[in-house]
Design an enzyme around this catalytic site. Sequence first.
Site, PDB file in Angstrom:
ATOM      1  N   TYR A 272     116.839  -4.939   8.402  1.00 59.67           N
ATOM      2  CA  TYR A 272     117.739  -4.831   9.548  1.00 59.67           C
ATOM      3  C   TYR A 272     117.348  -5.781  10.669  1.00 59.67           C
ATOM      4  O   TYR A 272     118.207  -6.143  11.488  1.00 59.67           O
ATOM      5  CB  TYR A 272     117.845  -3.380  10.017  1.00 59.67           C
ATOM      6  CG  TYR A 272     118.872  -2.657   9.178  1.00 59.67           C
ATOM      7  CD1 TYR A 272     120.224  -2.837   9.412  1.00 59.67           C
ATOM      8  CD2 TYR A 272     118.490  -1.877   8.097  1.00 59.67           C
ATOM      9  CE1 TYR A 272     121.178  -2.239   8.617  1.00 59.67           C
ATOM     10  CE2 TYR A 272     119.442  -1.273   7.295  1.00 59.67           C
ATOM     11  CZ  TYR A 272     120.788  -1.460   7.559  1.00 59.67           C
ATOM     12  OH  TYR A 272     121.738  -0.879   6.763  1.00 59.67           O
ATOM     13  N   HIS A 425     117.376   4.201  10.336  1.00 62.61           N
ATOM     14  CA  HIS A 425     117.112   3.559   9.045  1.00 62.61           C
ATOM     15  C   HIS A 425     115.684   3.792   8.564  1.00 62.61           C
ATOM     16  O   HIS A 425     115.271   3.239   7.548  1.00 62.61           O
ATOM     17  CB  HIS A 425     117.407   2.059   9.126  1.00 62.61           C
ATOM     18  CG  HIS A 425     118.868   1.760   9.246  1.00 62.61           C
ATOM     19  ND1 HIS A 425     119.752   2.026   8.221  1.00 62.61           N
ATOM     20  CD2 HIS A 425     119.604   1.240  10.255  1.00 62.61           C
ATOM     21  CE1 HIS A 425     120.975   1.672   8.604  1.00 62.61           C
ATOM     22  NE2 HIS A 425     120.910   1.199   9.827  1.00 62.61           N
ATOM     23  N   HIS A 427     112.326   5.669   6.983  1.00 60.53           N
ATOM     24  CA  HIS A 427     111.995   6.580   5.891  1.00 60.53           C
ATOM     25  C   HIS A 427     110.778   7.418   6.281  1.00 60.53           C
ATOM     26  O   HIS A 427     109.974   7.006   7.118  1.00 60.53           O
ATOM     27  CB  HIS A 427     111.699   5.793   4.613  1.00 60.53           C
ATOM     28  CG  HIS A 427     112.912   5.154   4.008  1.00 60.53           C
ATOM     29  ND1 HIS A 427     112.906   4.555   2.763  1.00 60.53           N
ATOM     30  CD2 HIS A 427     114.179   5.011   4.466  1.00 60.53           C
ATOM     31  CE1 HIS A 427     114.105   4.090   2.481  1.00 60.53           C
ATOM     32  NE2 HIS A 427     114.892   4.331   3.514  1.00 60.53           N
ATOM     33  N   ARG A 450     121.779   2.200  -2.057  1.00 61.97           N
ATOM     34  CA  ARG A 450     123.070   1.688  -1.630  1.00 61.97           C
ATOM     35  C   ARG A 450     123.377   0.429  -2.424  1.00 61.97           C
ATOM     36  O   ARG A 450     122.474  -0.347  -2.729  1.00 61.97           O
ATOM     37  CB  ARG A 450     123.039   1.366  -0.128  1.00 61.97           C
ATOM     38  CG  ARG A 450     124.317   0.789   0.436  1.00 61.97           C
ATOM     39  CD  ARG A 450     124.142   0.368   1.887  1.00 61.97           C
ATOM     40  NE  ARG A 450     125.382  -0.127   2.451  1.00 61.97           N
ATOM     41  CZ  ARG A 450     125.514  -0.687   3.650  1.00 61.97           C
ATOM     42  NH1 ARG A 450     124.439  -0.802   4.429  1.00 61.97           N
ATOM     43  NH2 ARG A 450     126.669  -1.121   4.083  1.00 61.97           N
TER      44      ARG A 450
END
Length: 747
Positions: A272, A425, A427, A450
């Site tokens: 990202y 986003h 984890h 995804r």
Amino acid sequence: MNRKTYHFFCLLFVFCFHTLIQAQEHPKLILTKQGVEAIRAKLGTVPLFDASLSKIKDEVDAEIATGIHMPIPKDYSGGYTHERHKKNFLILQKSGVLFQILDDEKYAVYVRDVLMSYAEMYPTLPVHPKERSYARGKLFWQCLNDSNWLVYTSQAYDCIYDWLSKKERKKLEKDLFKPFADFISKGNPQFFNRVHNHSTWGNVALGMIALVMDDDQLLNRALYGLKVDNLSEDMKDNDGGFIKTKDQKIGFFGNLDEPFSPDGYYTEGPYYQRYAMYPFLIFGQALHNAKPELKIFEYNDGVLLKSVETLLNLTDADGEFFPINDGQKGMSYYSRELVTAVDIAYHFGGENAQLLSIAEKQDRVVLNDAGLSIAIGIKEGRSEPFLKKTVNLLDGSDGTEGGIGILRKDDMELIFKYAAQGLSHGHYDKLSFSVFEKGDEVLQDYGLARFVNIEQKGGGNYLKENTTWAKQTIAHNTLVQNETSHFQGKYEIGSKNHSVLHFFDTSDENLQLISAKEKNAYPGTEMHRTFALIMDNDYEKPYILDILKISSETNNQYDLPFYFLGQVMEVNFDYEVPKTLGQLGAANGYQHLWLEGKGQPKSKNTKLSWLNNQKFYSITMAANLQDELLFARIGANDPSFNLRRDPALIVRRKDISNTVFVSVIESHGSYSPVSEFAVNASSSVAALQVVLDTVDFTAVEIESEKGNTKLLIVSNVNASKEQKHELEIENNKYNWTGPYYFGQLKK
């Protein structure tokens, strides 16, 4: 009026007139009139720029020949209408640039006609019919993609602004750009007013069109956020809500301040960071050109430009980003975002010659003065190799929220994650790690669940397995207590906590260490993990020593998985294979694991060897004879085949409070399917054991097959570089200064 007064008003008029002309001069975002003149003067003399220009011209010419396509929006990402409008904004941006550089009106005509078509369509559009997003767009299913559209089309509009008539500009701004900007900001404060890559795109979209239209009010909204006093519950996003309130910094500067650390690490992770770098840097370039007084590239110690080199350091040998948090494997610095980022960082950041070697691999440049600058540098032979370093990248706006450690030696790379949550986003995998060799994954991080822009898989969006599997702790190479994820898998808990660096030492390139602690993932339990990347003459390649110390107030079950990739060659323990596959657990990711085999250690060491990409690997573990050794495979409870069927070995230790997991990970030998020869196919570790474990110290012995034994002692409490230590082990005294000792075992 006296002469002095007359001269004053004359000077004031000249100043105001000059300021007005300067404000209205276009292009002024990614291109300037001066820059365009410089590019035109160099055409035909700078090979990489010329080749990039030719390729884009061919692409745009082919697209213009097909006509204008304006379907009514109805699809998720990957669907026709989504991809068509995405292609439109990419072609519009390129067409505008071609008009400026080639001075060919056909490109301006195309941009005008497409924008006019949007100006006719946009006022008639309801919100997008797909209802999944917390902030639905109009052209696309989410405001994020609408913002993408505006960031790119703003550049196209800037390039033809002076060519358009005043009447045409008025229509475009009244019917398209201003309503569009209001919709993604005022109409969606839950999208616009937060710190997240989504909001960065939204803020930059407003900022770019504001600069084109000379709209200071809109620019102020972009830079500092939309002022909203109250946000209702339905304005929160799907991840529990972290929208910025009136007393917190929002807008572009808020998104620049909070996610970036002083090292240039972006808290959501490299995947990202790559995605966000385009709006960050393209708006940075526009602000540099149109609002130089902001000195945007000097802001926060130049963090925008610094972040580009940081991001390049977060790639493997093939240029692919390490899949930390929601990261898609295979995304690399060959992406269009990184072409832009590298060119801008070179041009505005002091012309670092190492960036030229990355641009050479990318084999294209952006069509502006930054791209021209880097193409000239390559033509003049100034390129130097980009040297990826062993580095500890701090997380958090002030660098106090953990970090990402990367240890590198020869072709081996170890990535150690002890960072903050990473916003939505993130984890739940504190103190997790992954290993790469020459661009190949050895021990993997799963990344996201995804299939980006593949319509057949959930419309190209995040799959439910991203939550039920990929974010869960068992999906990573780190400790799981009592089959529950770190922070109970809850964002509101995880976002308040981060791991803490214990020490980082790379003073000896043949002995690199990083150590960190996590006290909040499981209340009452402390995890302390230390990695050492060691080059030793007894071994073919550098090996990794992993020491994970657990201290808990209660007895627990501990699971430590290793997600290896490849074909099992050999194990030194017996195991049973079930006749019928069953899932390993009921929840927290365990429901997605098949149990393929179960055994126990036969000796003080457990060993697994496997083959992957014609190279052999081994894990040697110091074992408790009561350990359970579980062969698992991803894919249970996955009827749509959304998950990869990758293997794992899980070490399970039950009914214990304090314990230490110790492992050595080796790469050794090779296999040629042509000659059918296997070379050095066996592990070089003869024995591995914990010889001391106290509150203050943990000591581990590693014996090689050649009979040499090394000792690593970690100071668990005092990590000061100046602290002197003395410790007796098996009647031998060890004295050292600093957080660790490493040397030959005394006998």
